[in-house]
Motif scaffolding. Structure first.
Motif, PDB file in Angstrom:
ATOM      1  N   ASN A 178       0.789  -1.257   0.054  1.00  0.00           N
ATOM      2  CA  ASN A 178      -0.102   0.005   0.053  1.00  0.00           C
ATOM      3  C   ASN A 178       0.747   1.325   0.020  1.00  0.00           C
ATOM      4  OD1 ASN A 178      -1.802   2.108   0.475  1.00  0.00           O
ATOM      5  ND2 ASN A 178      -3.206   0.574   1.611  1.00  0.00           N
ATOM      6  N   PRO A 184      -5.925  10.576   0.235  1.00  0.00           N
ATOM      7  CA  PRO A 184      -5.375   9.266   0.247  1.00  0.00           C
ATOM      8  C   PRO A 184      -4.423   8.902   1.244  1.00  0.00           C
ATOM      9  CG  PRO A 184      -5.745  10.347  -2.117  1.00  0.00           C
ATOM     10  CD  PRO A 184      -5.940  11.428  -0.915  1.00  0.00           C
ATOM     11  N   PHE A 185      -3.731  10.076   1.630  1.00  0.00           N
ATOM     12  CA  PHE A 185      -2.750   9.794   2.738  1.00  0.00           C
ATOM     13  C   PHE A 185      -3.419  10.000   4.065  1.00  0.00           C
ATOM     14  CE2 PHE A 185      -0.386  11.681  -0.791  1.00  0.00           C
ATOM     15  CZ  PHE A 185       0.186  10.689  -1.274  1.00  0.00           C
ATOM     16  N   TRP A 195       3.327  13.384  -2.732  1.00  0.00           N
ATOM     17  CA  TRP A 195       2.831  12.967  -4.011  1.00  0.00           C
ATOM     18  C   TRP A 195       4.052  13.031  -5.130  1.00  0.00           C
ATOM     19  CZ3 TRP A 195      -1.035  10.383  -5.379  1.00  0.00           C
ATOM     20  CH2 TRP A 195      -2.205  10.552  -4.485  1.00  0.00           C
ATOM     21  N   PHE A 204      -6.078   6.186   5.919  1.00  0.00           N
ATOM     22  CA  PHE A 204      -5.119   5.428   5.935  1.00  0.00           C
ATOM     23  C   PHE A 204      -5.338   4.072   5.960  1.00  0.00           C
ATOM     24  CE2 PHE A 204      -3.539   4.053  10.109  1.00  0.00           C
ATOM     25  CZ  PHE A 204      -4.145   5.276  10.832  1.00  0.00           C
ATOM     26  N   TYR A 256       0.048   4.188  -0.501  1.00  0.00           N
ATOM     27  CA  TYR A 256      -0.568   5.345   0.063  1.00  0.00           C
ATOM     28  C   TYR A 256      -0.315   5.425   1.670  1.00  0.00           C
ATOM     29  CZ  TYR A 256      -3.157   5.404  -4.323  1.00  0.00           C
ATOM     30  OH  TYR A 256      -3.562   5.498  -5.502  1.00  0.00           O
ATOM     31  N   GLY A 307       3.080   6.547   2.000  1.00  0.00           N
ATOM     32  CA  GLY A 307       2.664   8.255   2.355  1.00  0.00           C
ATOM     33  C   GLY A 307       2.245   8.724   3.697  1.00  0.00           C
ATOM     34  N   THR A 308       1.316   7.846   4.153  1.00  0.00           N
ATOM     35  CA  THR A 308       0.890   8.272   5.568  1.00  0.00           C
ATOM     36  C   THR A 308       1.777   8.335   6.627  1.00  0.00           C
ATOM     37  OG1 THR A 308      -1.212   7.318   4.965  1.00  0.00           O
ATOM     38  CG2 THR A 308      -0.779   7.519   7.255  1.00  0.00           C
ATOM     39  N   SER A 348      -8.155   2.547   0.141  1.00  0.00           N
ATOM     40  CA  SER A 348      -7.909   2.967  -1.147  1.00  0.00           C
ATOM     41  C   SER A 348      -9.125   3.828  -1.277  1.00  0.00           C
ATOM     42  CB  SER A 348      -8.083   1.731  -2.023  1.00  0.00           C
ATOM     43  OG  SER A 348      -7.994   2.502  -3.242  1.00  0.00           O
TER      44      SER A 348
END
Lengths: 424, 424
Positions: free
Chosen positions: B331, B390-391, B351, B394, B333, B336-337, B397
């Protein structure tokens, strides 16, 4: 949805079955089967022990050698809300404290203002995809709190939306009244009057209309004092709403001890509970609910500790605490990943924490969270039979099928196609 | 799959378009459209600027006001492997160190043994659902390393499987040769000979057969010394394989500096890189790839730091590091979280780190990771237009559609149904 007599189904070729009848057992039963009739489990055991004649009339779900567990219970969420607080997540990452963000107009009141401004339809439309997402992950029972209204009218609206979500989806929603979540600014100068209104008007109204099963209270220095919380929880008890407590989340403010004293069903958070608090929970049989998703949303590396609770004999549940401010996640497996990686919990304890112990945390231990005769036929079939994989491989889903009261409601392929059985 | 001329498509009603042409900009373009012809972007800008006559022949994808970003690039994965190391995840949670687990027969060699024992078909069957899962999350370009074979024959087998996965799915797989991942026990007494075999036999064979684009090396006290790593990377360069380095992951062992000296495309991990190392990367234009998923899999609360790299002018990419031992997640994302919550990265930096900078980390910055005319028509449409969501939210999706070279390959409803466009 479909609250009739329920479906009937034979689940066979189960590679490993965790009935959770003995929560410490993750070896489970190999080569097992489960039979559900009219929504209730009538058999869960080795397939070899099954009387084949007795199930000739049943539709068959082939578990293809996968792991089967009881339908998951997410026992602490706040999923009915309006608005977003994504900017606060970003601001915390940039170094702003939760307190500073609240001072600048963020925090709970921001969600309260957005939720108060939303119509019942808007709240329903916002929340319903969240319920389906939970179901797709195998959550068949979902506790949801009010607490973003903080007026009688808006608290009732949230609870009505929770009832509507329960009716509109296969998920069982368990409603909790959290009118005592915060003091909104308009009543901060008259706390005594506000608590009196909650106790004398709000709770009787909510209880008499059957809109909640539990009464929760945020007992914290920034919210309700221990004395105020006790007043609210005892009024709930008088009205038939069993107590739950947001306890010792931000400081050691007495909520855990209060939960034990009033005989709460659960004490939740417990980040700052001490050993005596924990022993008090154990003595009184209060379930401890741990919520590690908050650490990620808040950018903190301190997680609640699971091992001391387990050692003291407290039943430990885990939940997402899904809410827009401090835990914006619905992935209960990821919660389990954090519990195993950072909180000293074993895979057996983690499974119990999202099934049978979570069921006890919402007063439904007799009906869900276990796969034994008489319980609801709620279960999850996974791709693969290793009980560690759903937590080890994180940020995704290993669900193959979700069954609610004997009805297949979710199908998911190994590569990730998802469909709901109602087909829309 | 579908490596022909590509599809043609008009994506309209985009609420917010991040072209990543200016990576620091997450305001993006409101009310935008993207036009793809024969697989390539021919327009990306305000819908008002679009010549409607010129697109009358195109099929339309309605973005319904959602966010659109370039197809994601996961630039550091090890997704072809056999076996599971779920028990090691559990053992670490119980307090065992990575070193102790390796001593007991765990670690990389466990995966190597399982992977060596697997047939090419078994490796393909195990890996292909992982590629589809990545695609469903919006990953349209996926770097994948060998490194679990550690003999020429088994390394080649893995690289052939990567080529097969590239052919069998819409995802572009970028193959990296990581024969220098570890010294298997059978060669530990003859390191010099083993390095010589990699340099003189393995690399020429892999390169001449066109099985890899990059040559990576694990430069670490427990793996290849700096001198050995340099020998391997320079041999790769001589054979036309651009260098990548697993650098300063477990200790300050010189990999980052080496990456700068050999002009690597990327230096990955960087947990123990110091300021001078980072400045060397910046001077040489080496992309820094950070891999925070490892901390979760390993139960550590220390995350790689993003801010010092950004401040030094290094282009920062993020990746899952998907592998069975130290980062069992796909994942991106969630990666990114963690970057936003724990690594000081802004949403704009995050991003860029999963699109344009990740594309540069796999040498494809001219073709993917941005939505500008001439680039591939790879893009993701999200539910909702807030680039933080999207972050912020968490473990799940928010993808609505995935487009690969102008063809819609994934559809996802707001409540979570997922289907692939090929329909099987």
């Amino acid at each position: 949805m479909g609250r009739g007599k329920g479906g009937s189904l034979l689940v066979r070729r189960i590679g490993r079955l965790l009935t959770m009848d003995r929560p410490e057992d993750v070896e489970g039963i190999r080569d097992a089967a489960v039979v559900v009739r009219d929504g209730k489990v009538v058999f869960a055991g080795p397939e070899a022990d099954l009387n084949r004649e007795s199930v000739r009339d049943l539709p068959i779900l082939d578990a293809e050698g996968g792991l089967v567990v009881p339908g998951l219970v997410d026992c602490h969420t706040h999923l009915v809300f309006a608005g977003s607080r994504a900017d606060e997540f970003e601001a915390r990452g940039a170094g702003l404290s939760y307190e500073e963000i609240t001072r600048r107009g963020g925090g709970i009141m921001r969600t309260v203002n957005a939720t108060r401004a939303a119509s019942r339809d808007e709240l329903f439309e916002g929340a319903i995809p969240r319920v389906w997402k939970a179901l797709a992950l195998g959550v068949t029972t979902l506790e949801t709190k009010s607490g973003y209204g903080l007026t009688l009218e808006s608290e009732v609206r949230i609870l009505e939306v929770i009832r509507d979500l329960d009716r509109a989806t296969p998920v069982d929603l368990v409603p909790t009244f959290l009118g005592a979540h915060a003091f909104p600014p308009e009543v901060r100068d008259r706390r005594v009057d506000h608590v009196r209104a909650i106790v004398r008007e709000w709770i009787p109204e909510v209880a008499s209309r059957g809109l909640a099963r539990f009464c929760d209270c945020f007992c914290e220095t920034v919210a309700f004092t221990r004395a105020e919380a006790e007043e609210v929880l005892r009024a709930g008890l008088d009205a038939g709403l069993l107590p739950k407590v947001h306890a010792d989340q931000l400081s050691h403010s007495g909520g855990t001890r209060l939960a034990a004293e009033v005989g709460a069903v659960s004490a939740d958070h417990l980040d700052f509970a001490d050993r005596q608090d924990i022993e008090a929970l154990a003595r009184r049989g209060v379930v401890g609910v741990l919520l590690p998703g908050c650490a990620v949303s808040l950018g903190q590396t301190r997680f609640p500790e699971g091992a001391p609770l387990v050692e003291a004999g407290v039943k430990v549940a885990l939940s997402t605490d899904f809410n827009p401010g401090s835990s914006m996640t619905q992935n209960l497996y990821l919660t389990g990943t954090l519990a195993m990686a950072y909180m000293g919990m074993t895979v057996a304890q983690t499974w119990a924490a999202v099934t049978c112990h979570a069921a006890e945390a919402v007063g439904l231990g007799h009906r869900v969270g276990r796969l034994v005769p008489g319980c609801d036929g709620d279960l999850v079939v996974f791709h693969g039979d290793d009980p560690r994989i759903p937590f080890y491989e994180f940020g995704g889903s290993h669900v193959a099928r979700v069954v609610k009261r004997g009805v297949v409601v979710v199908q998911r392929s190994r590569r990730g196609e998802v469909s709901f059985a109602d087909g829309d």
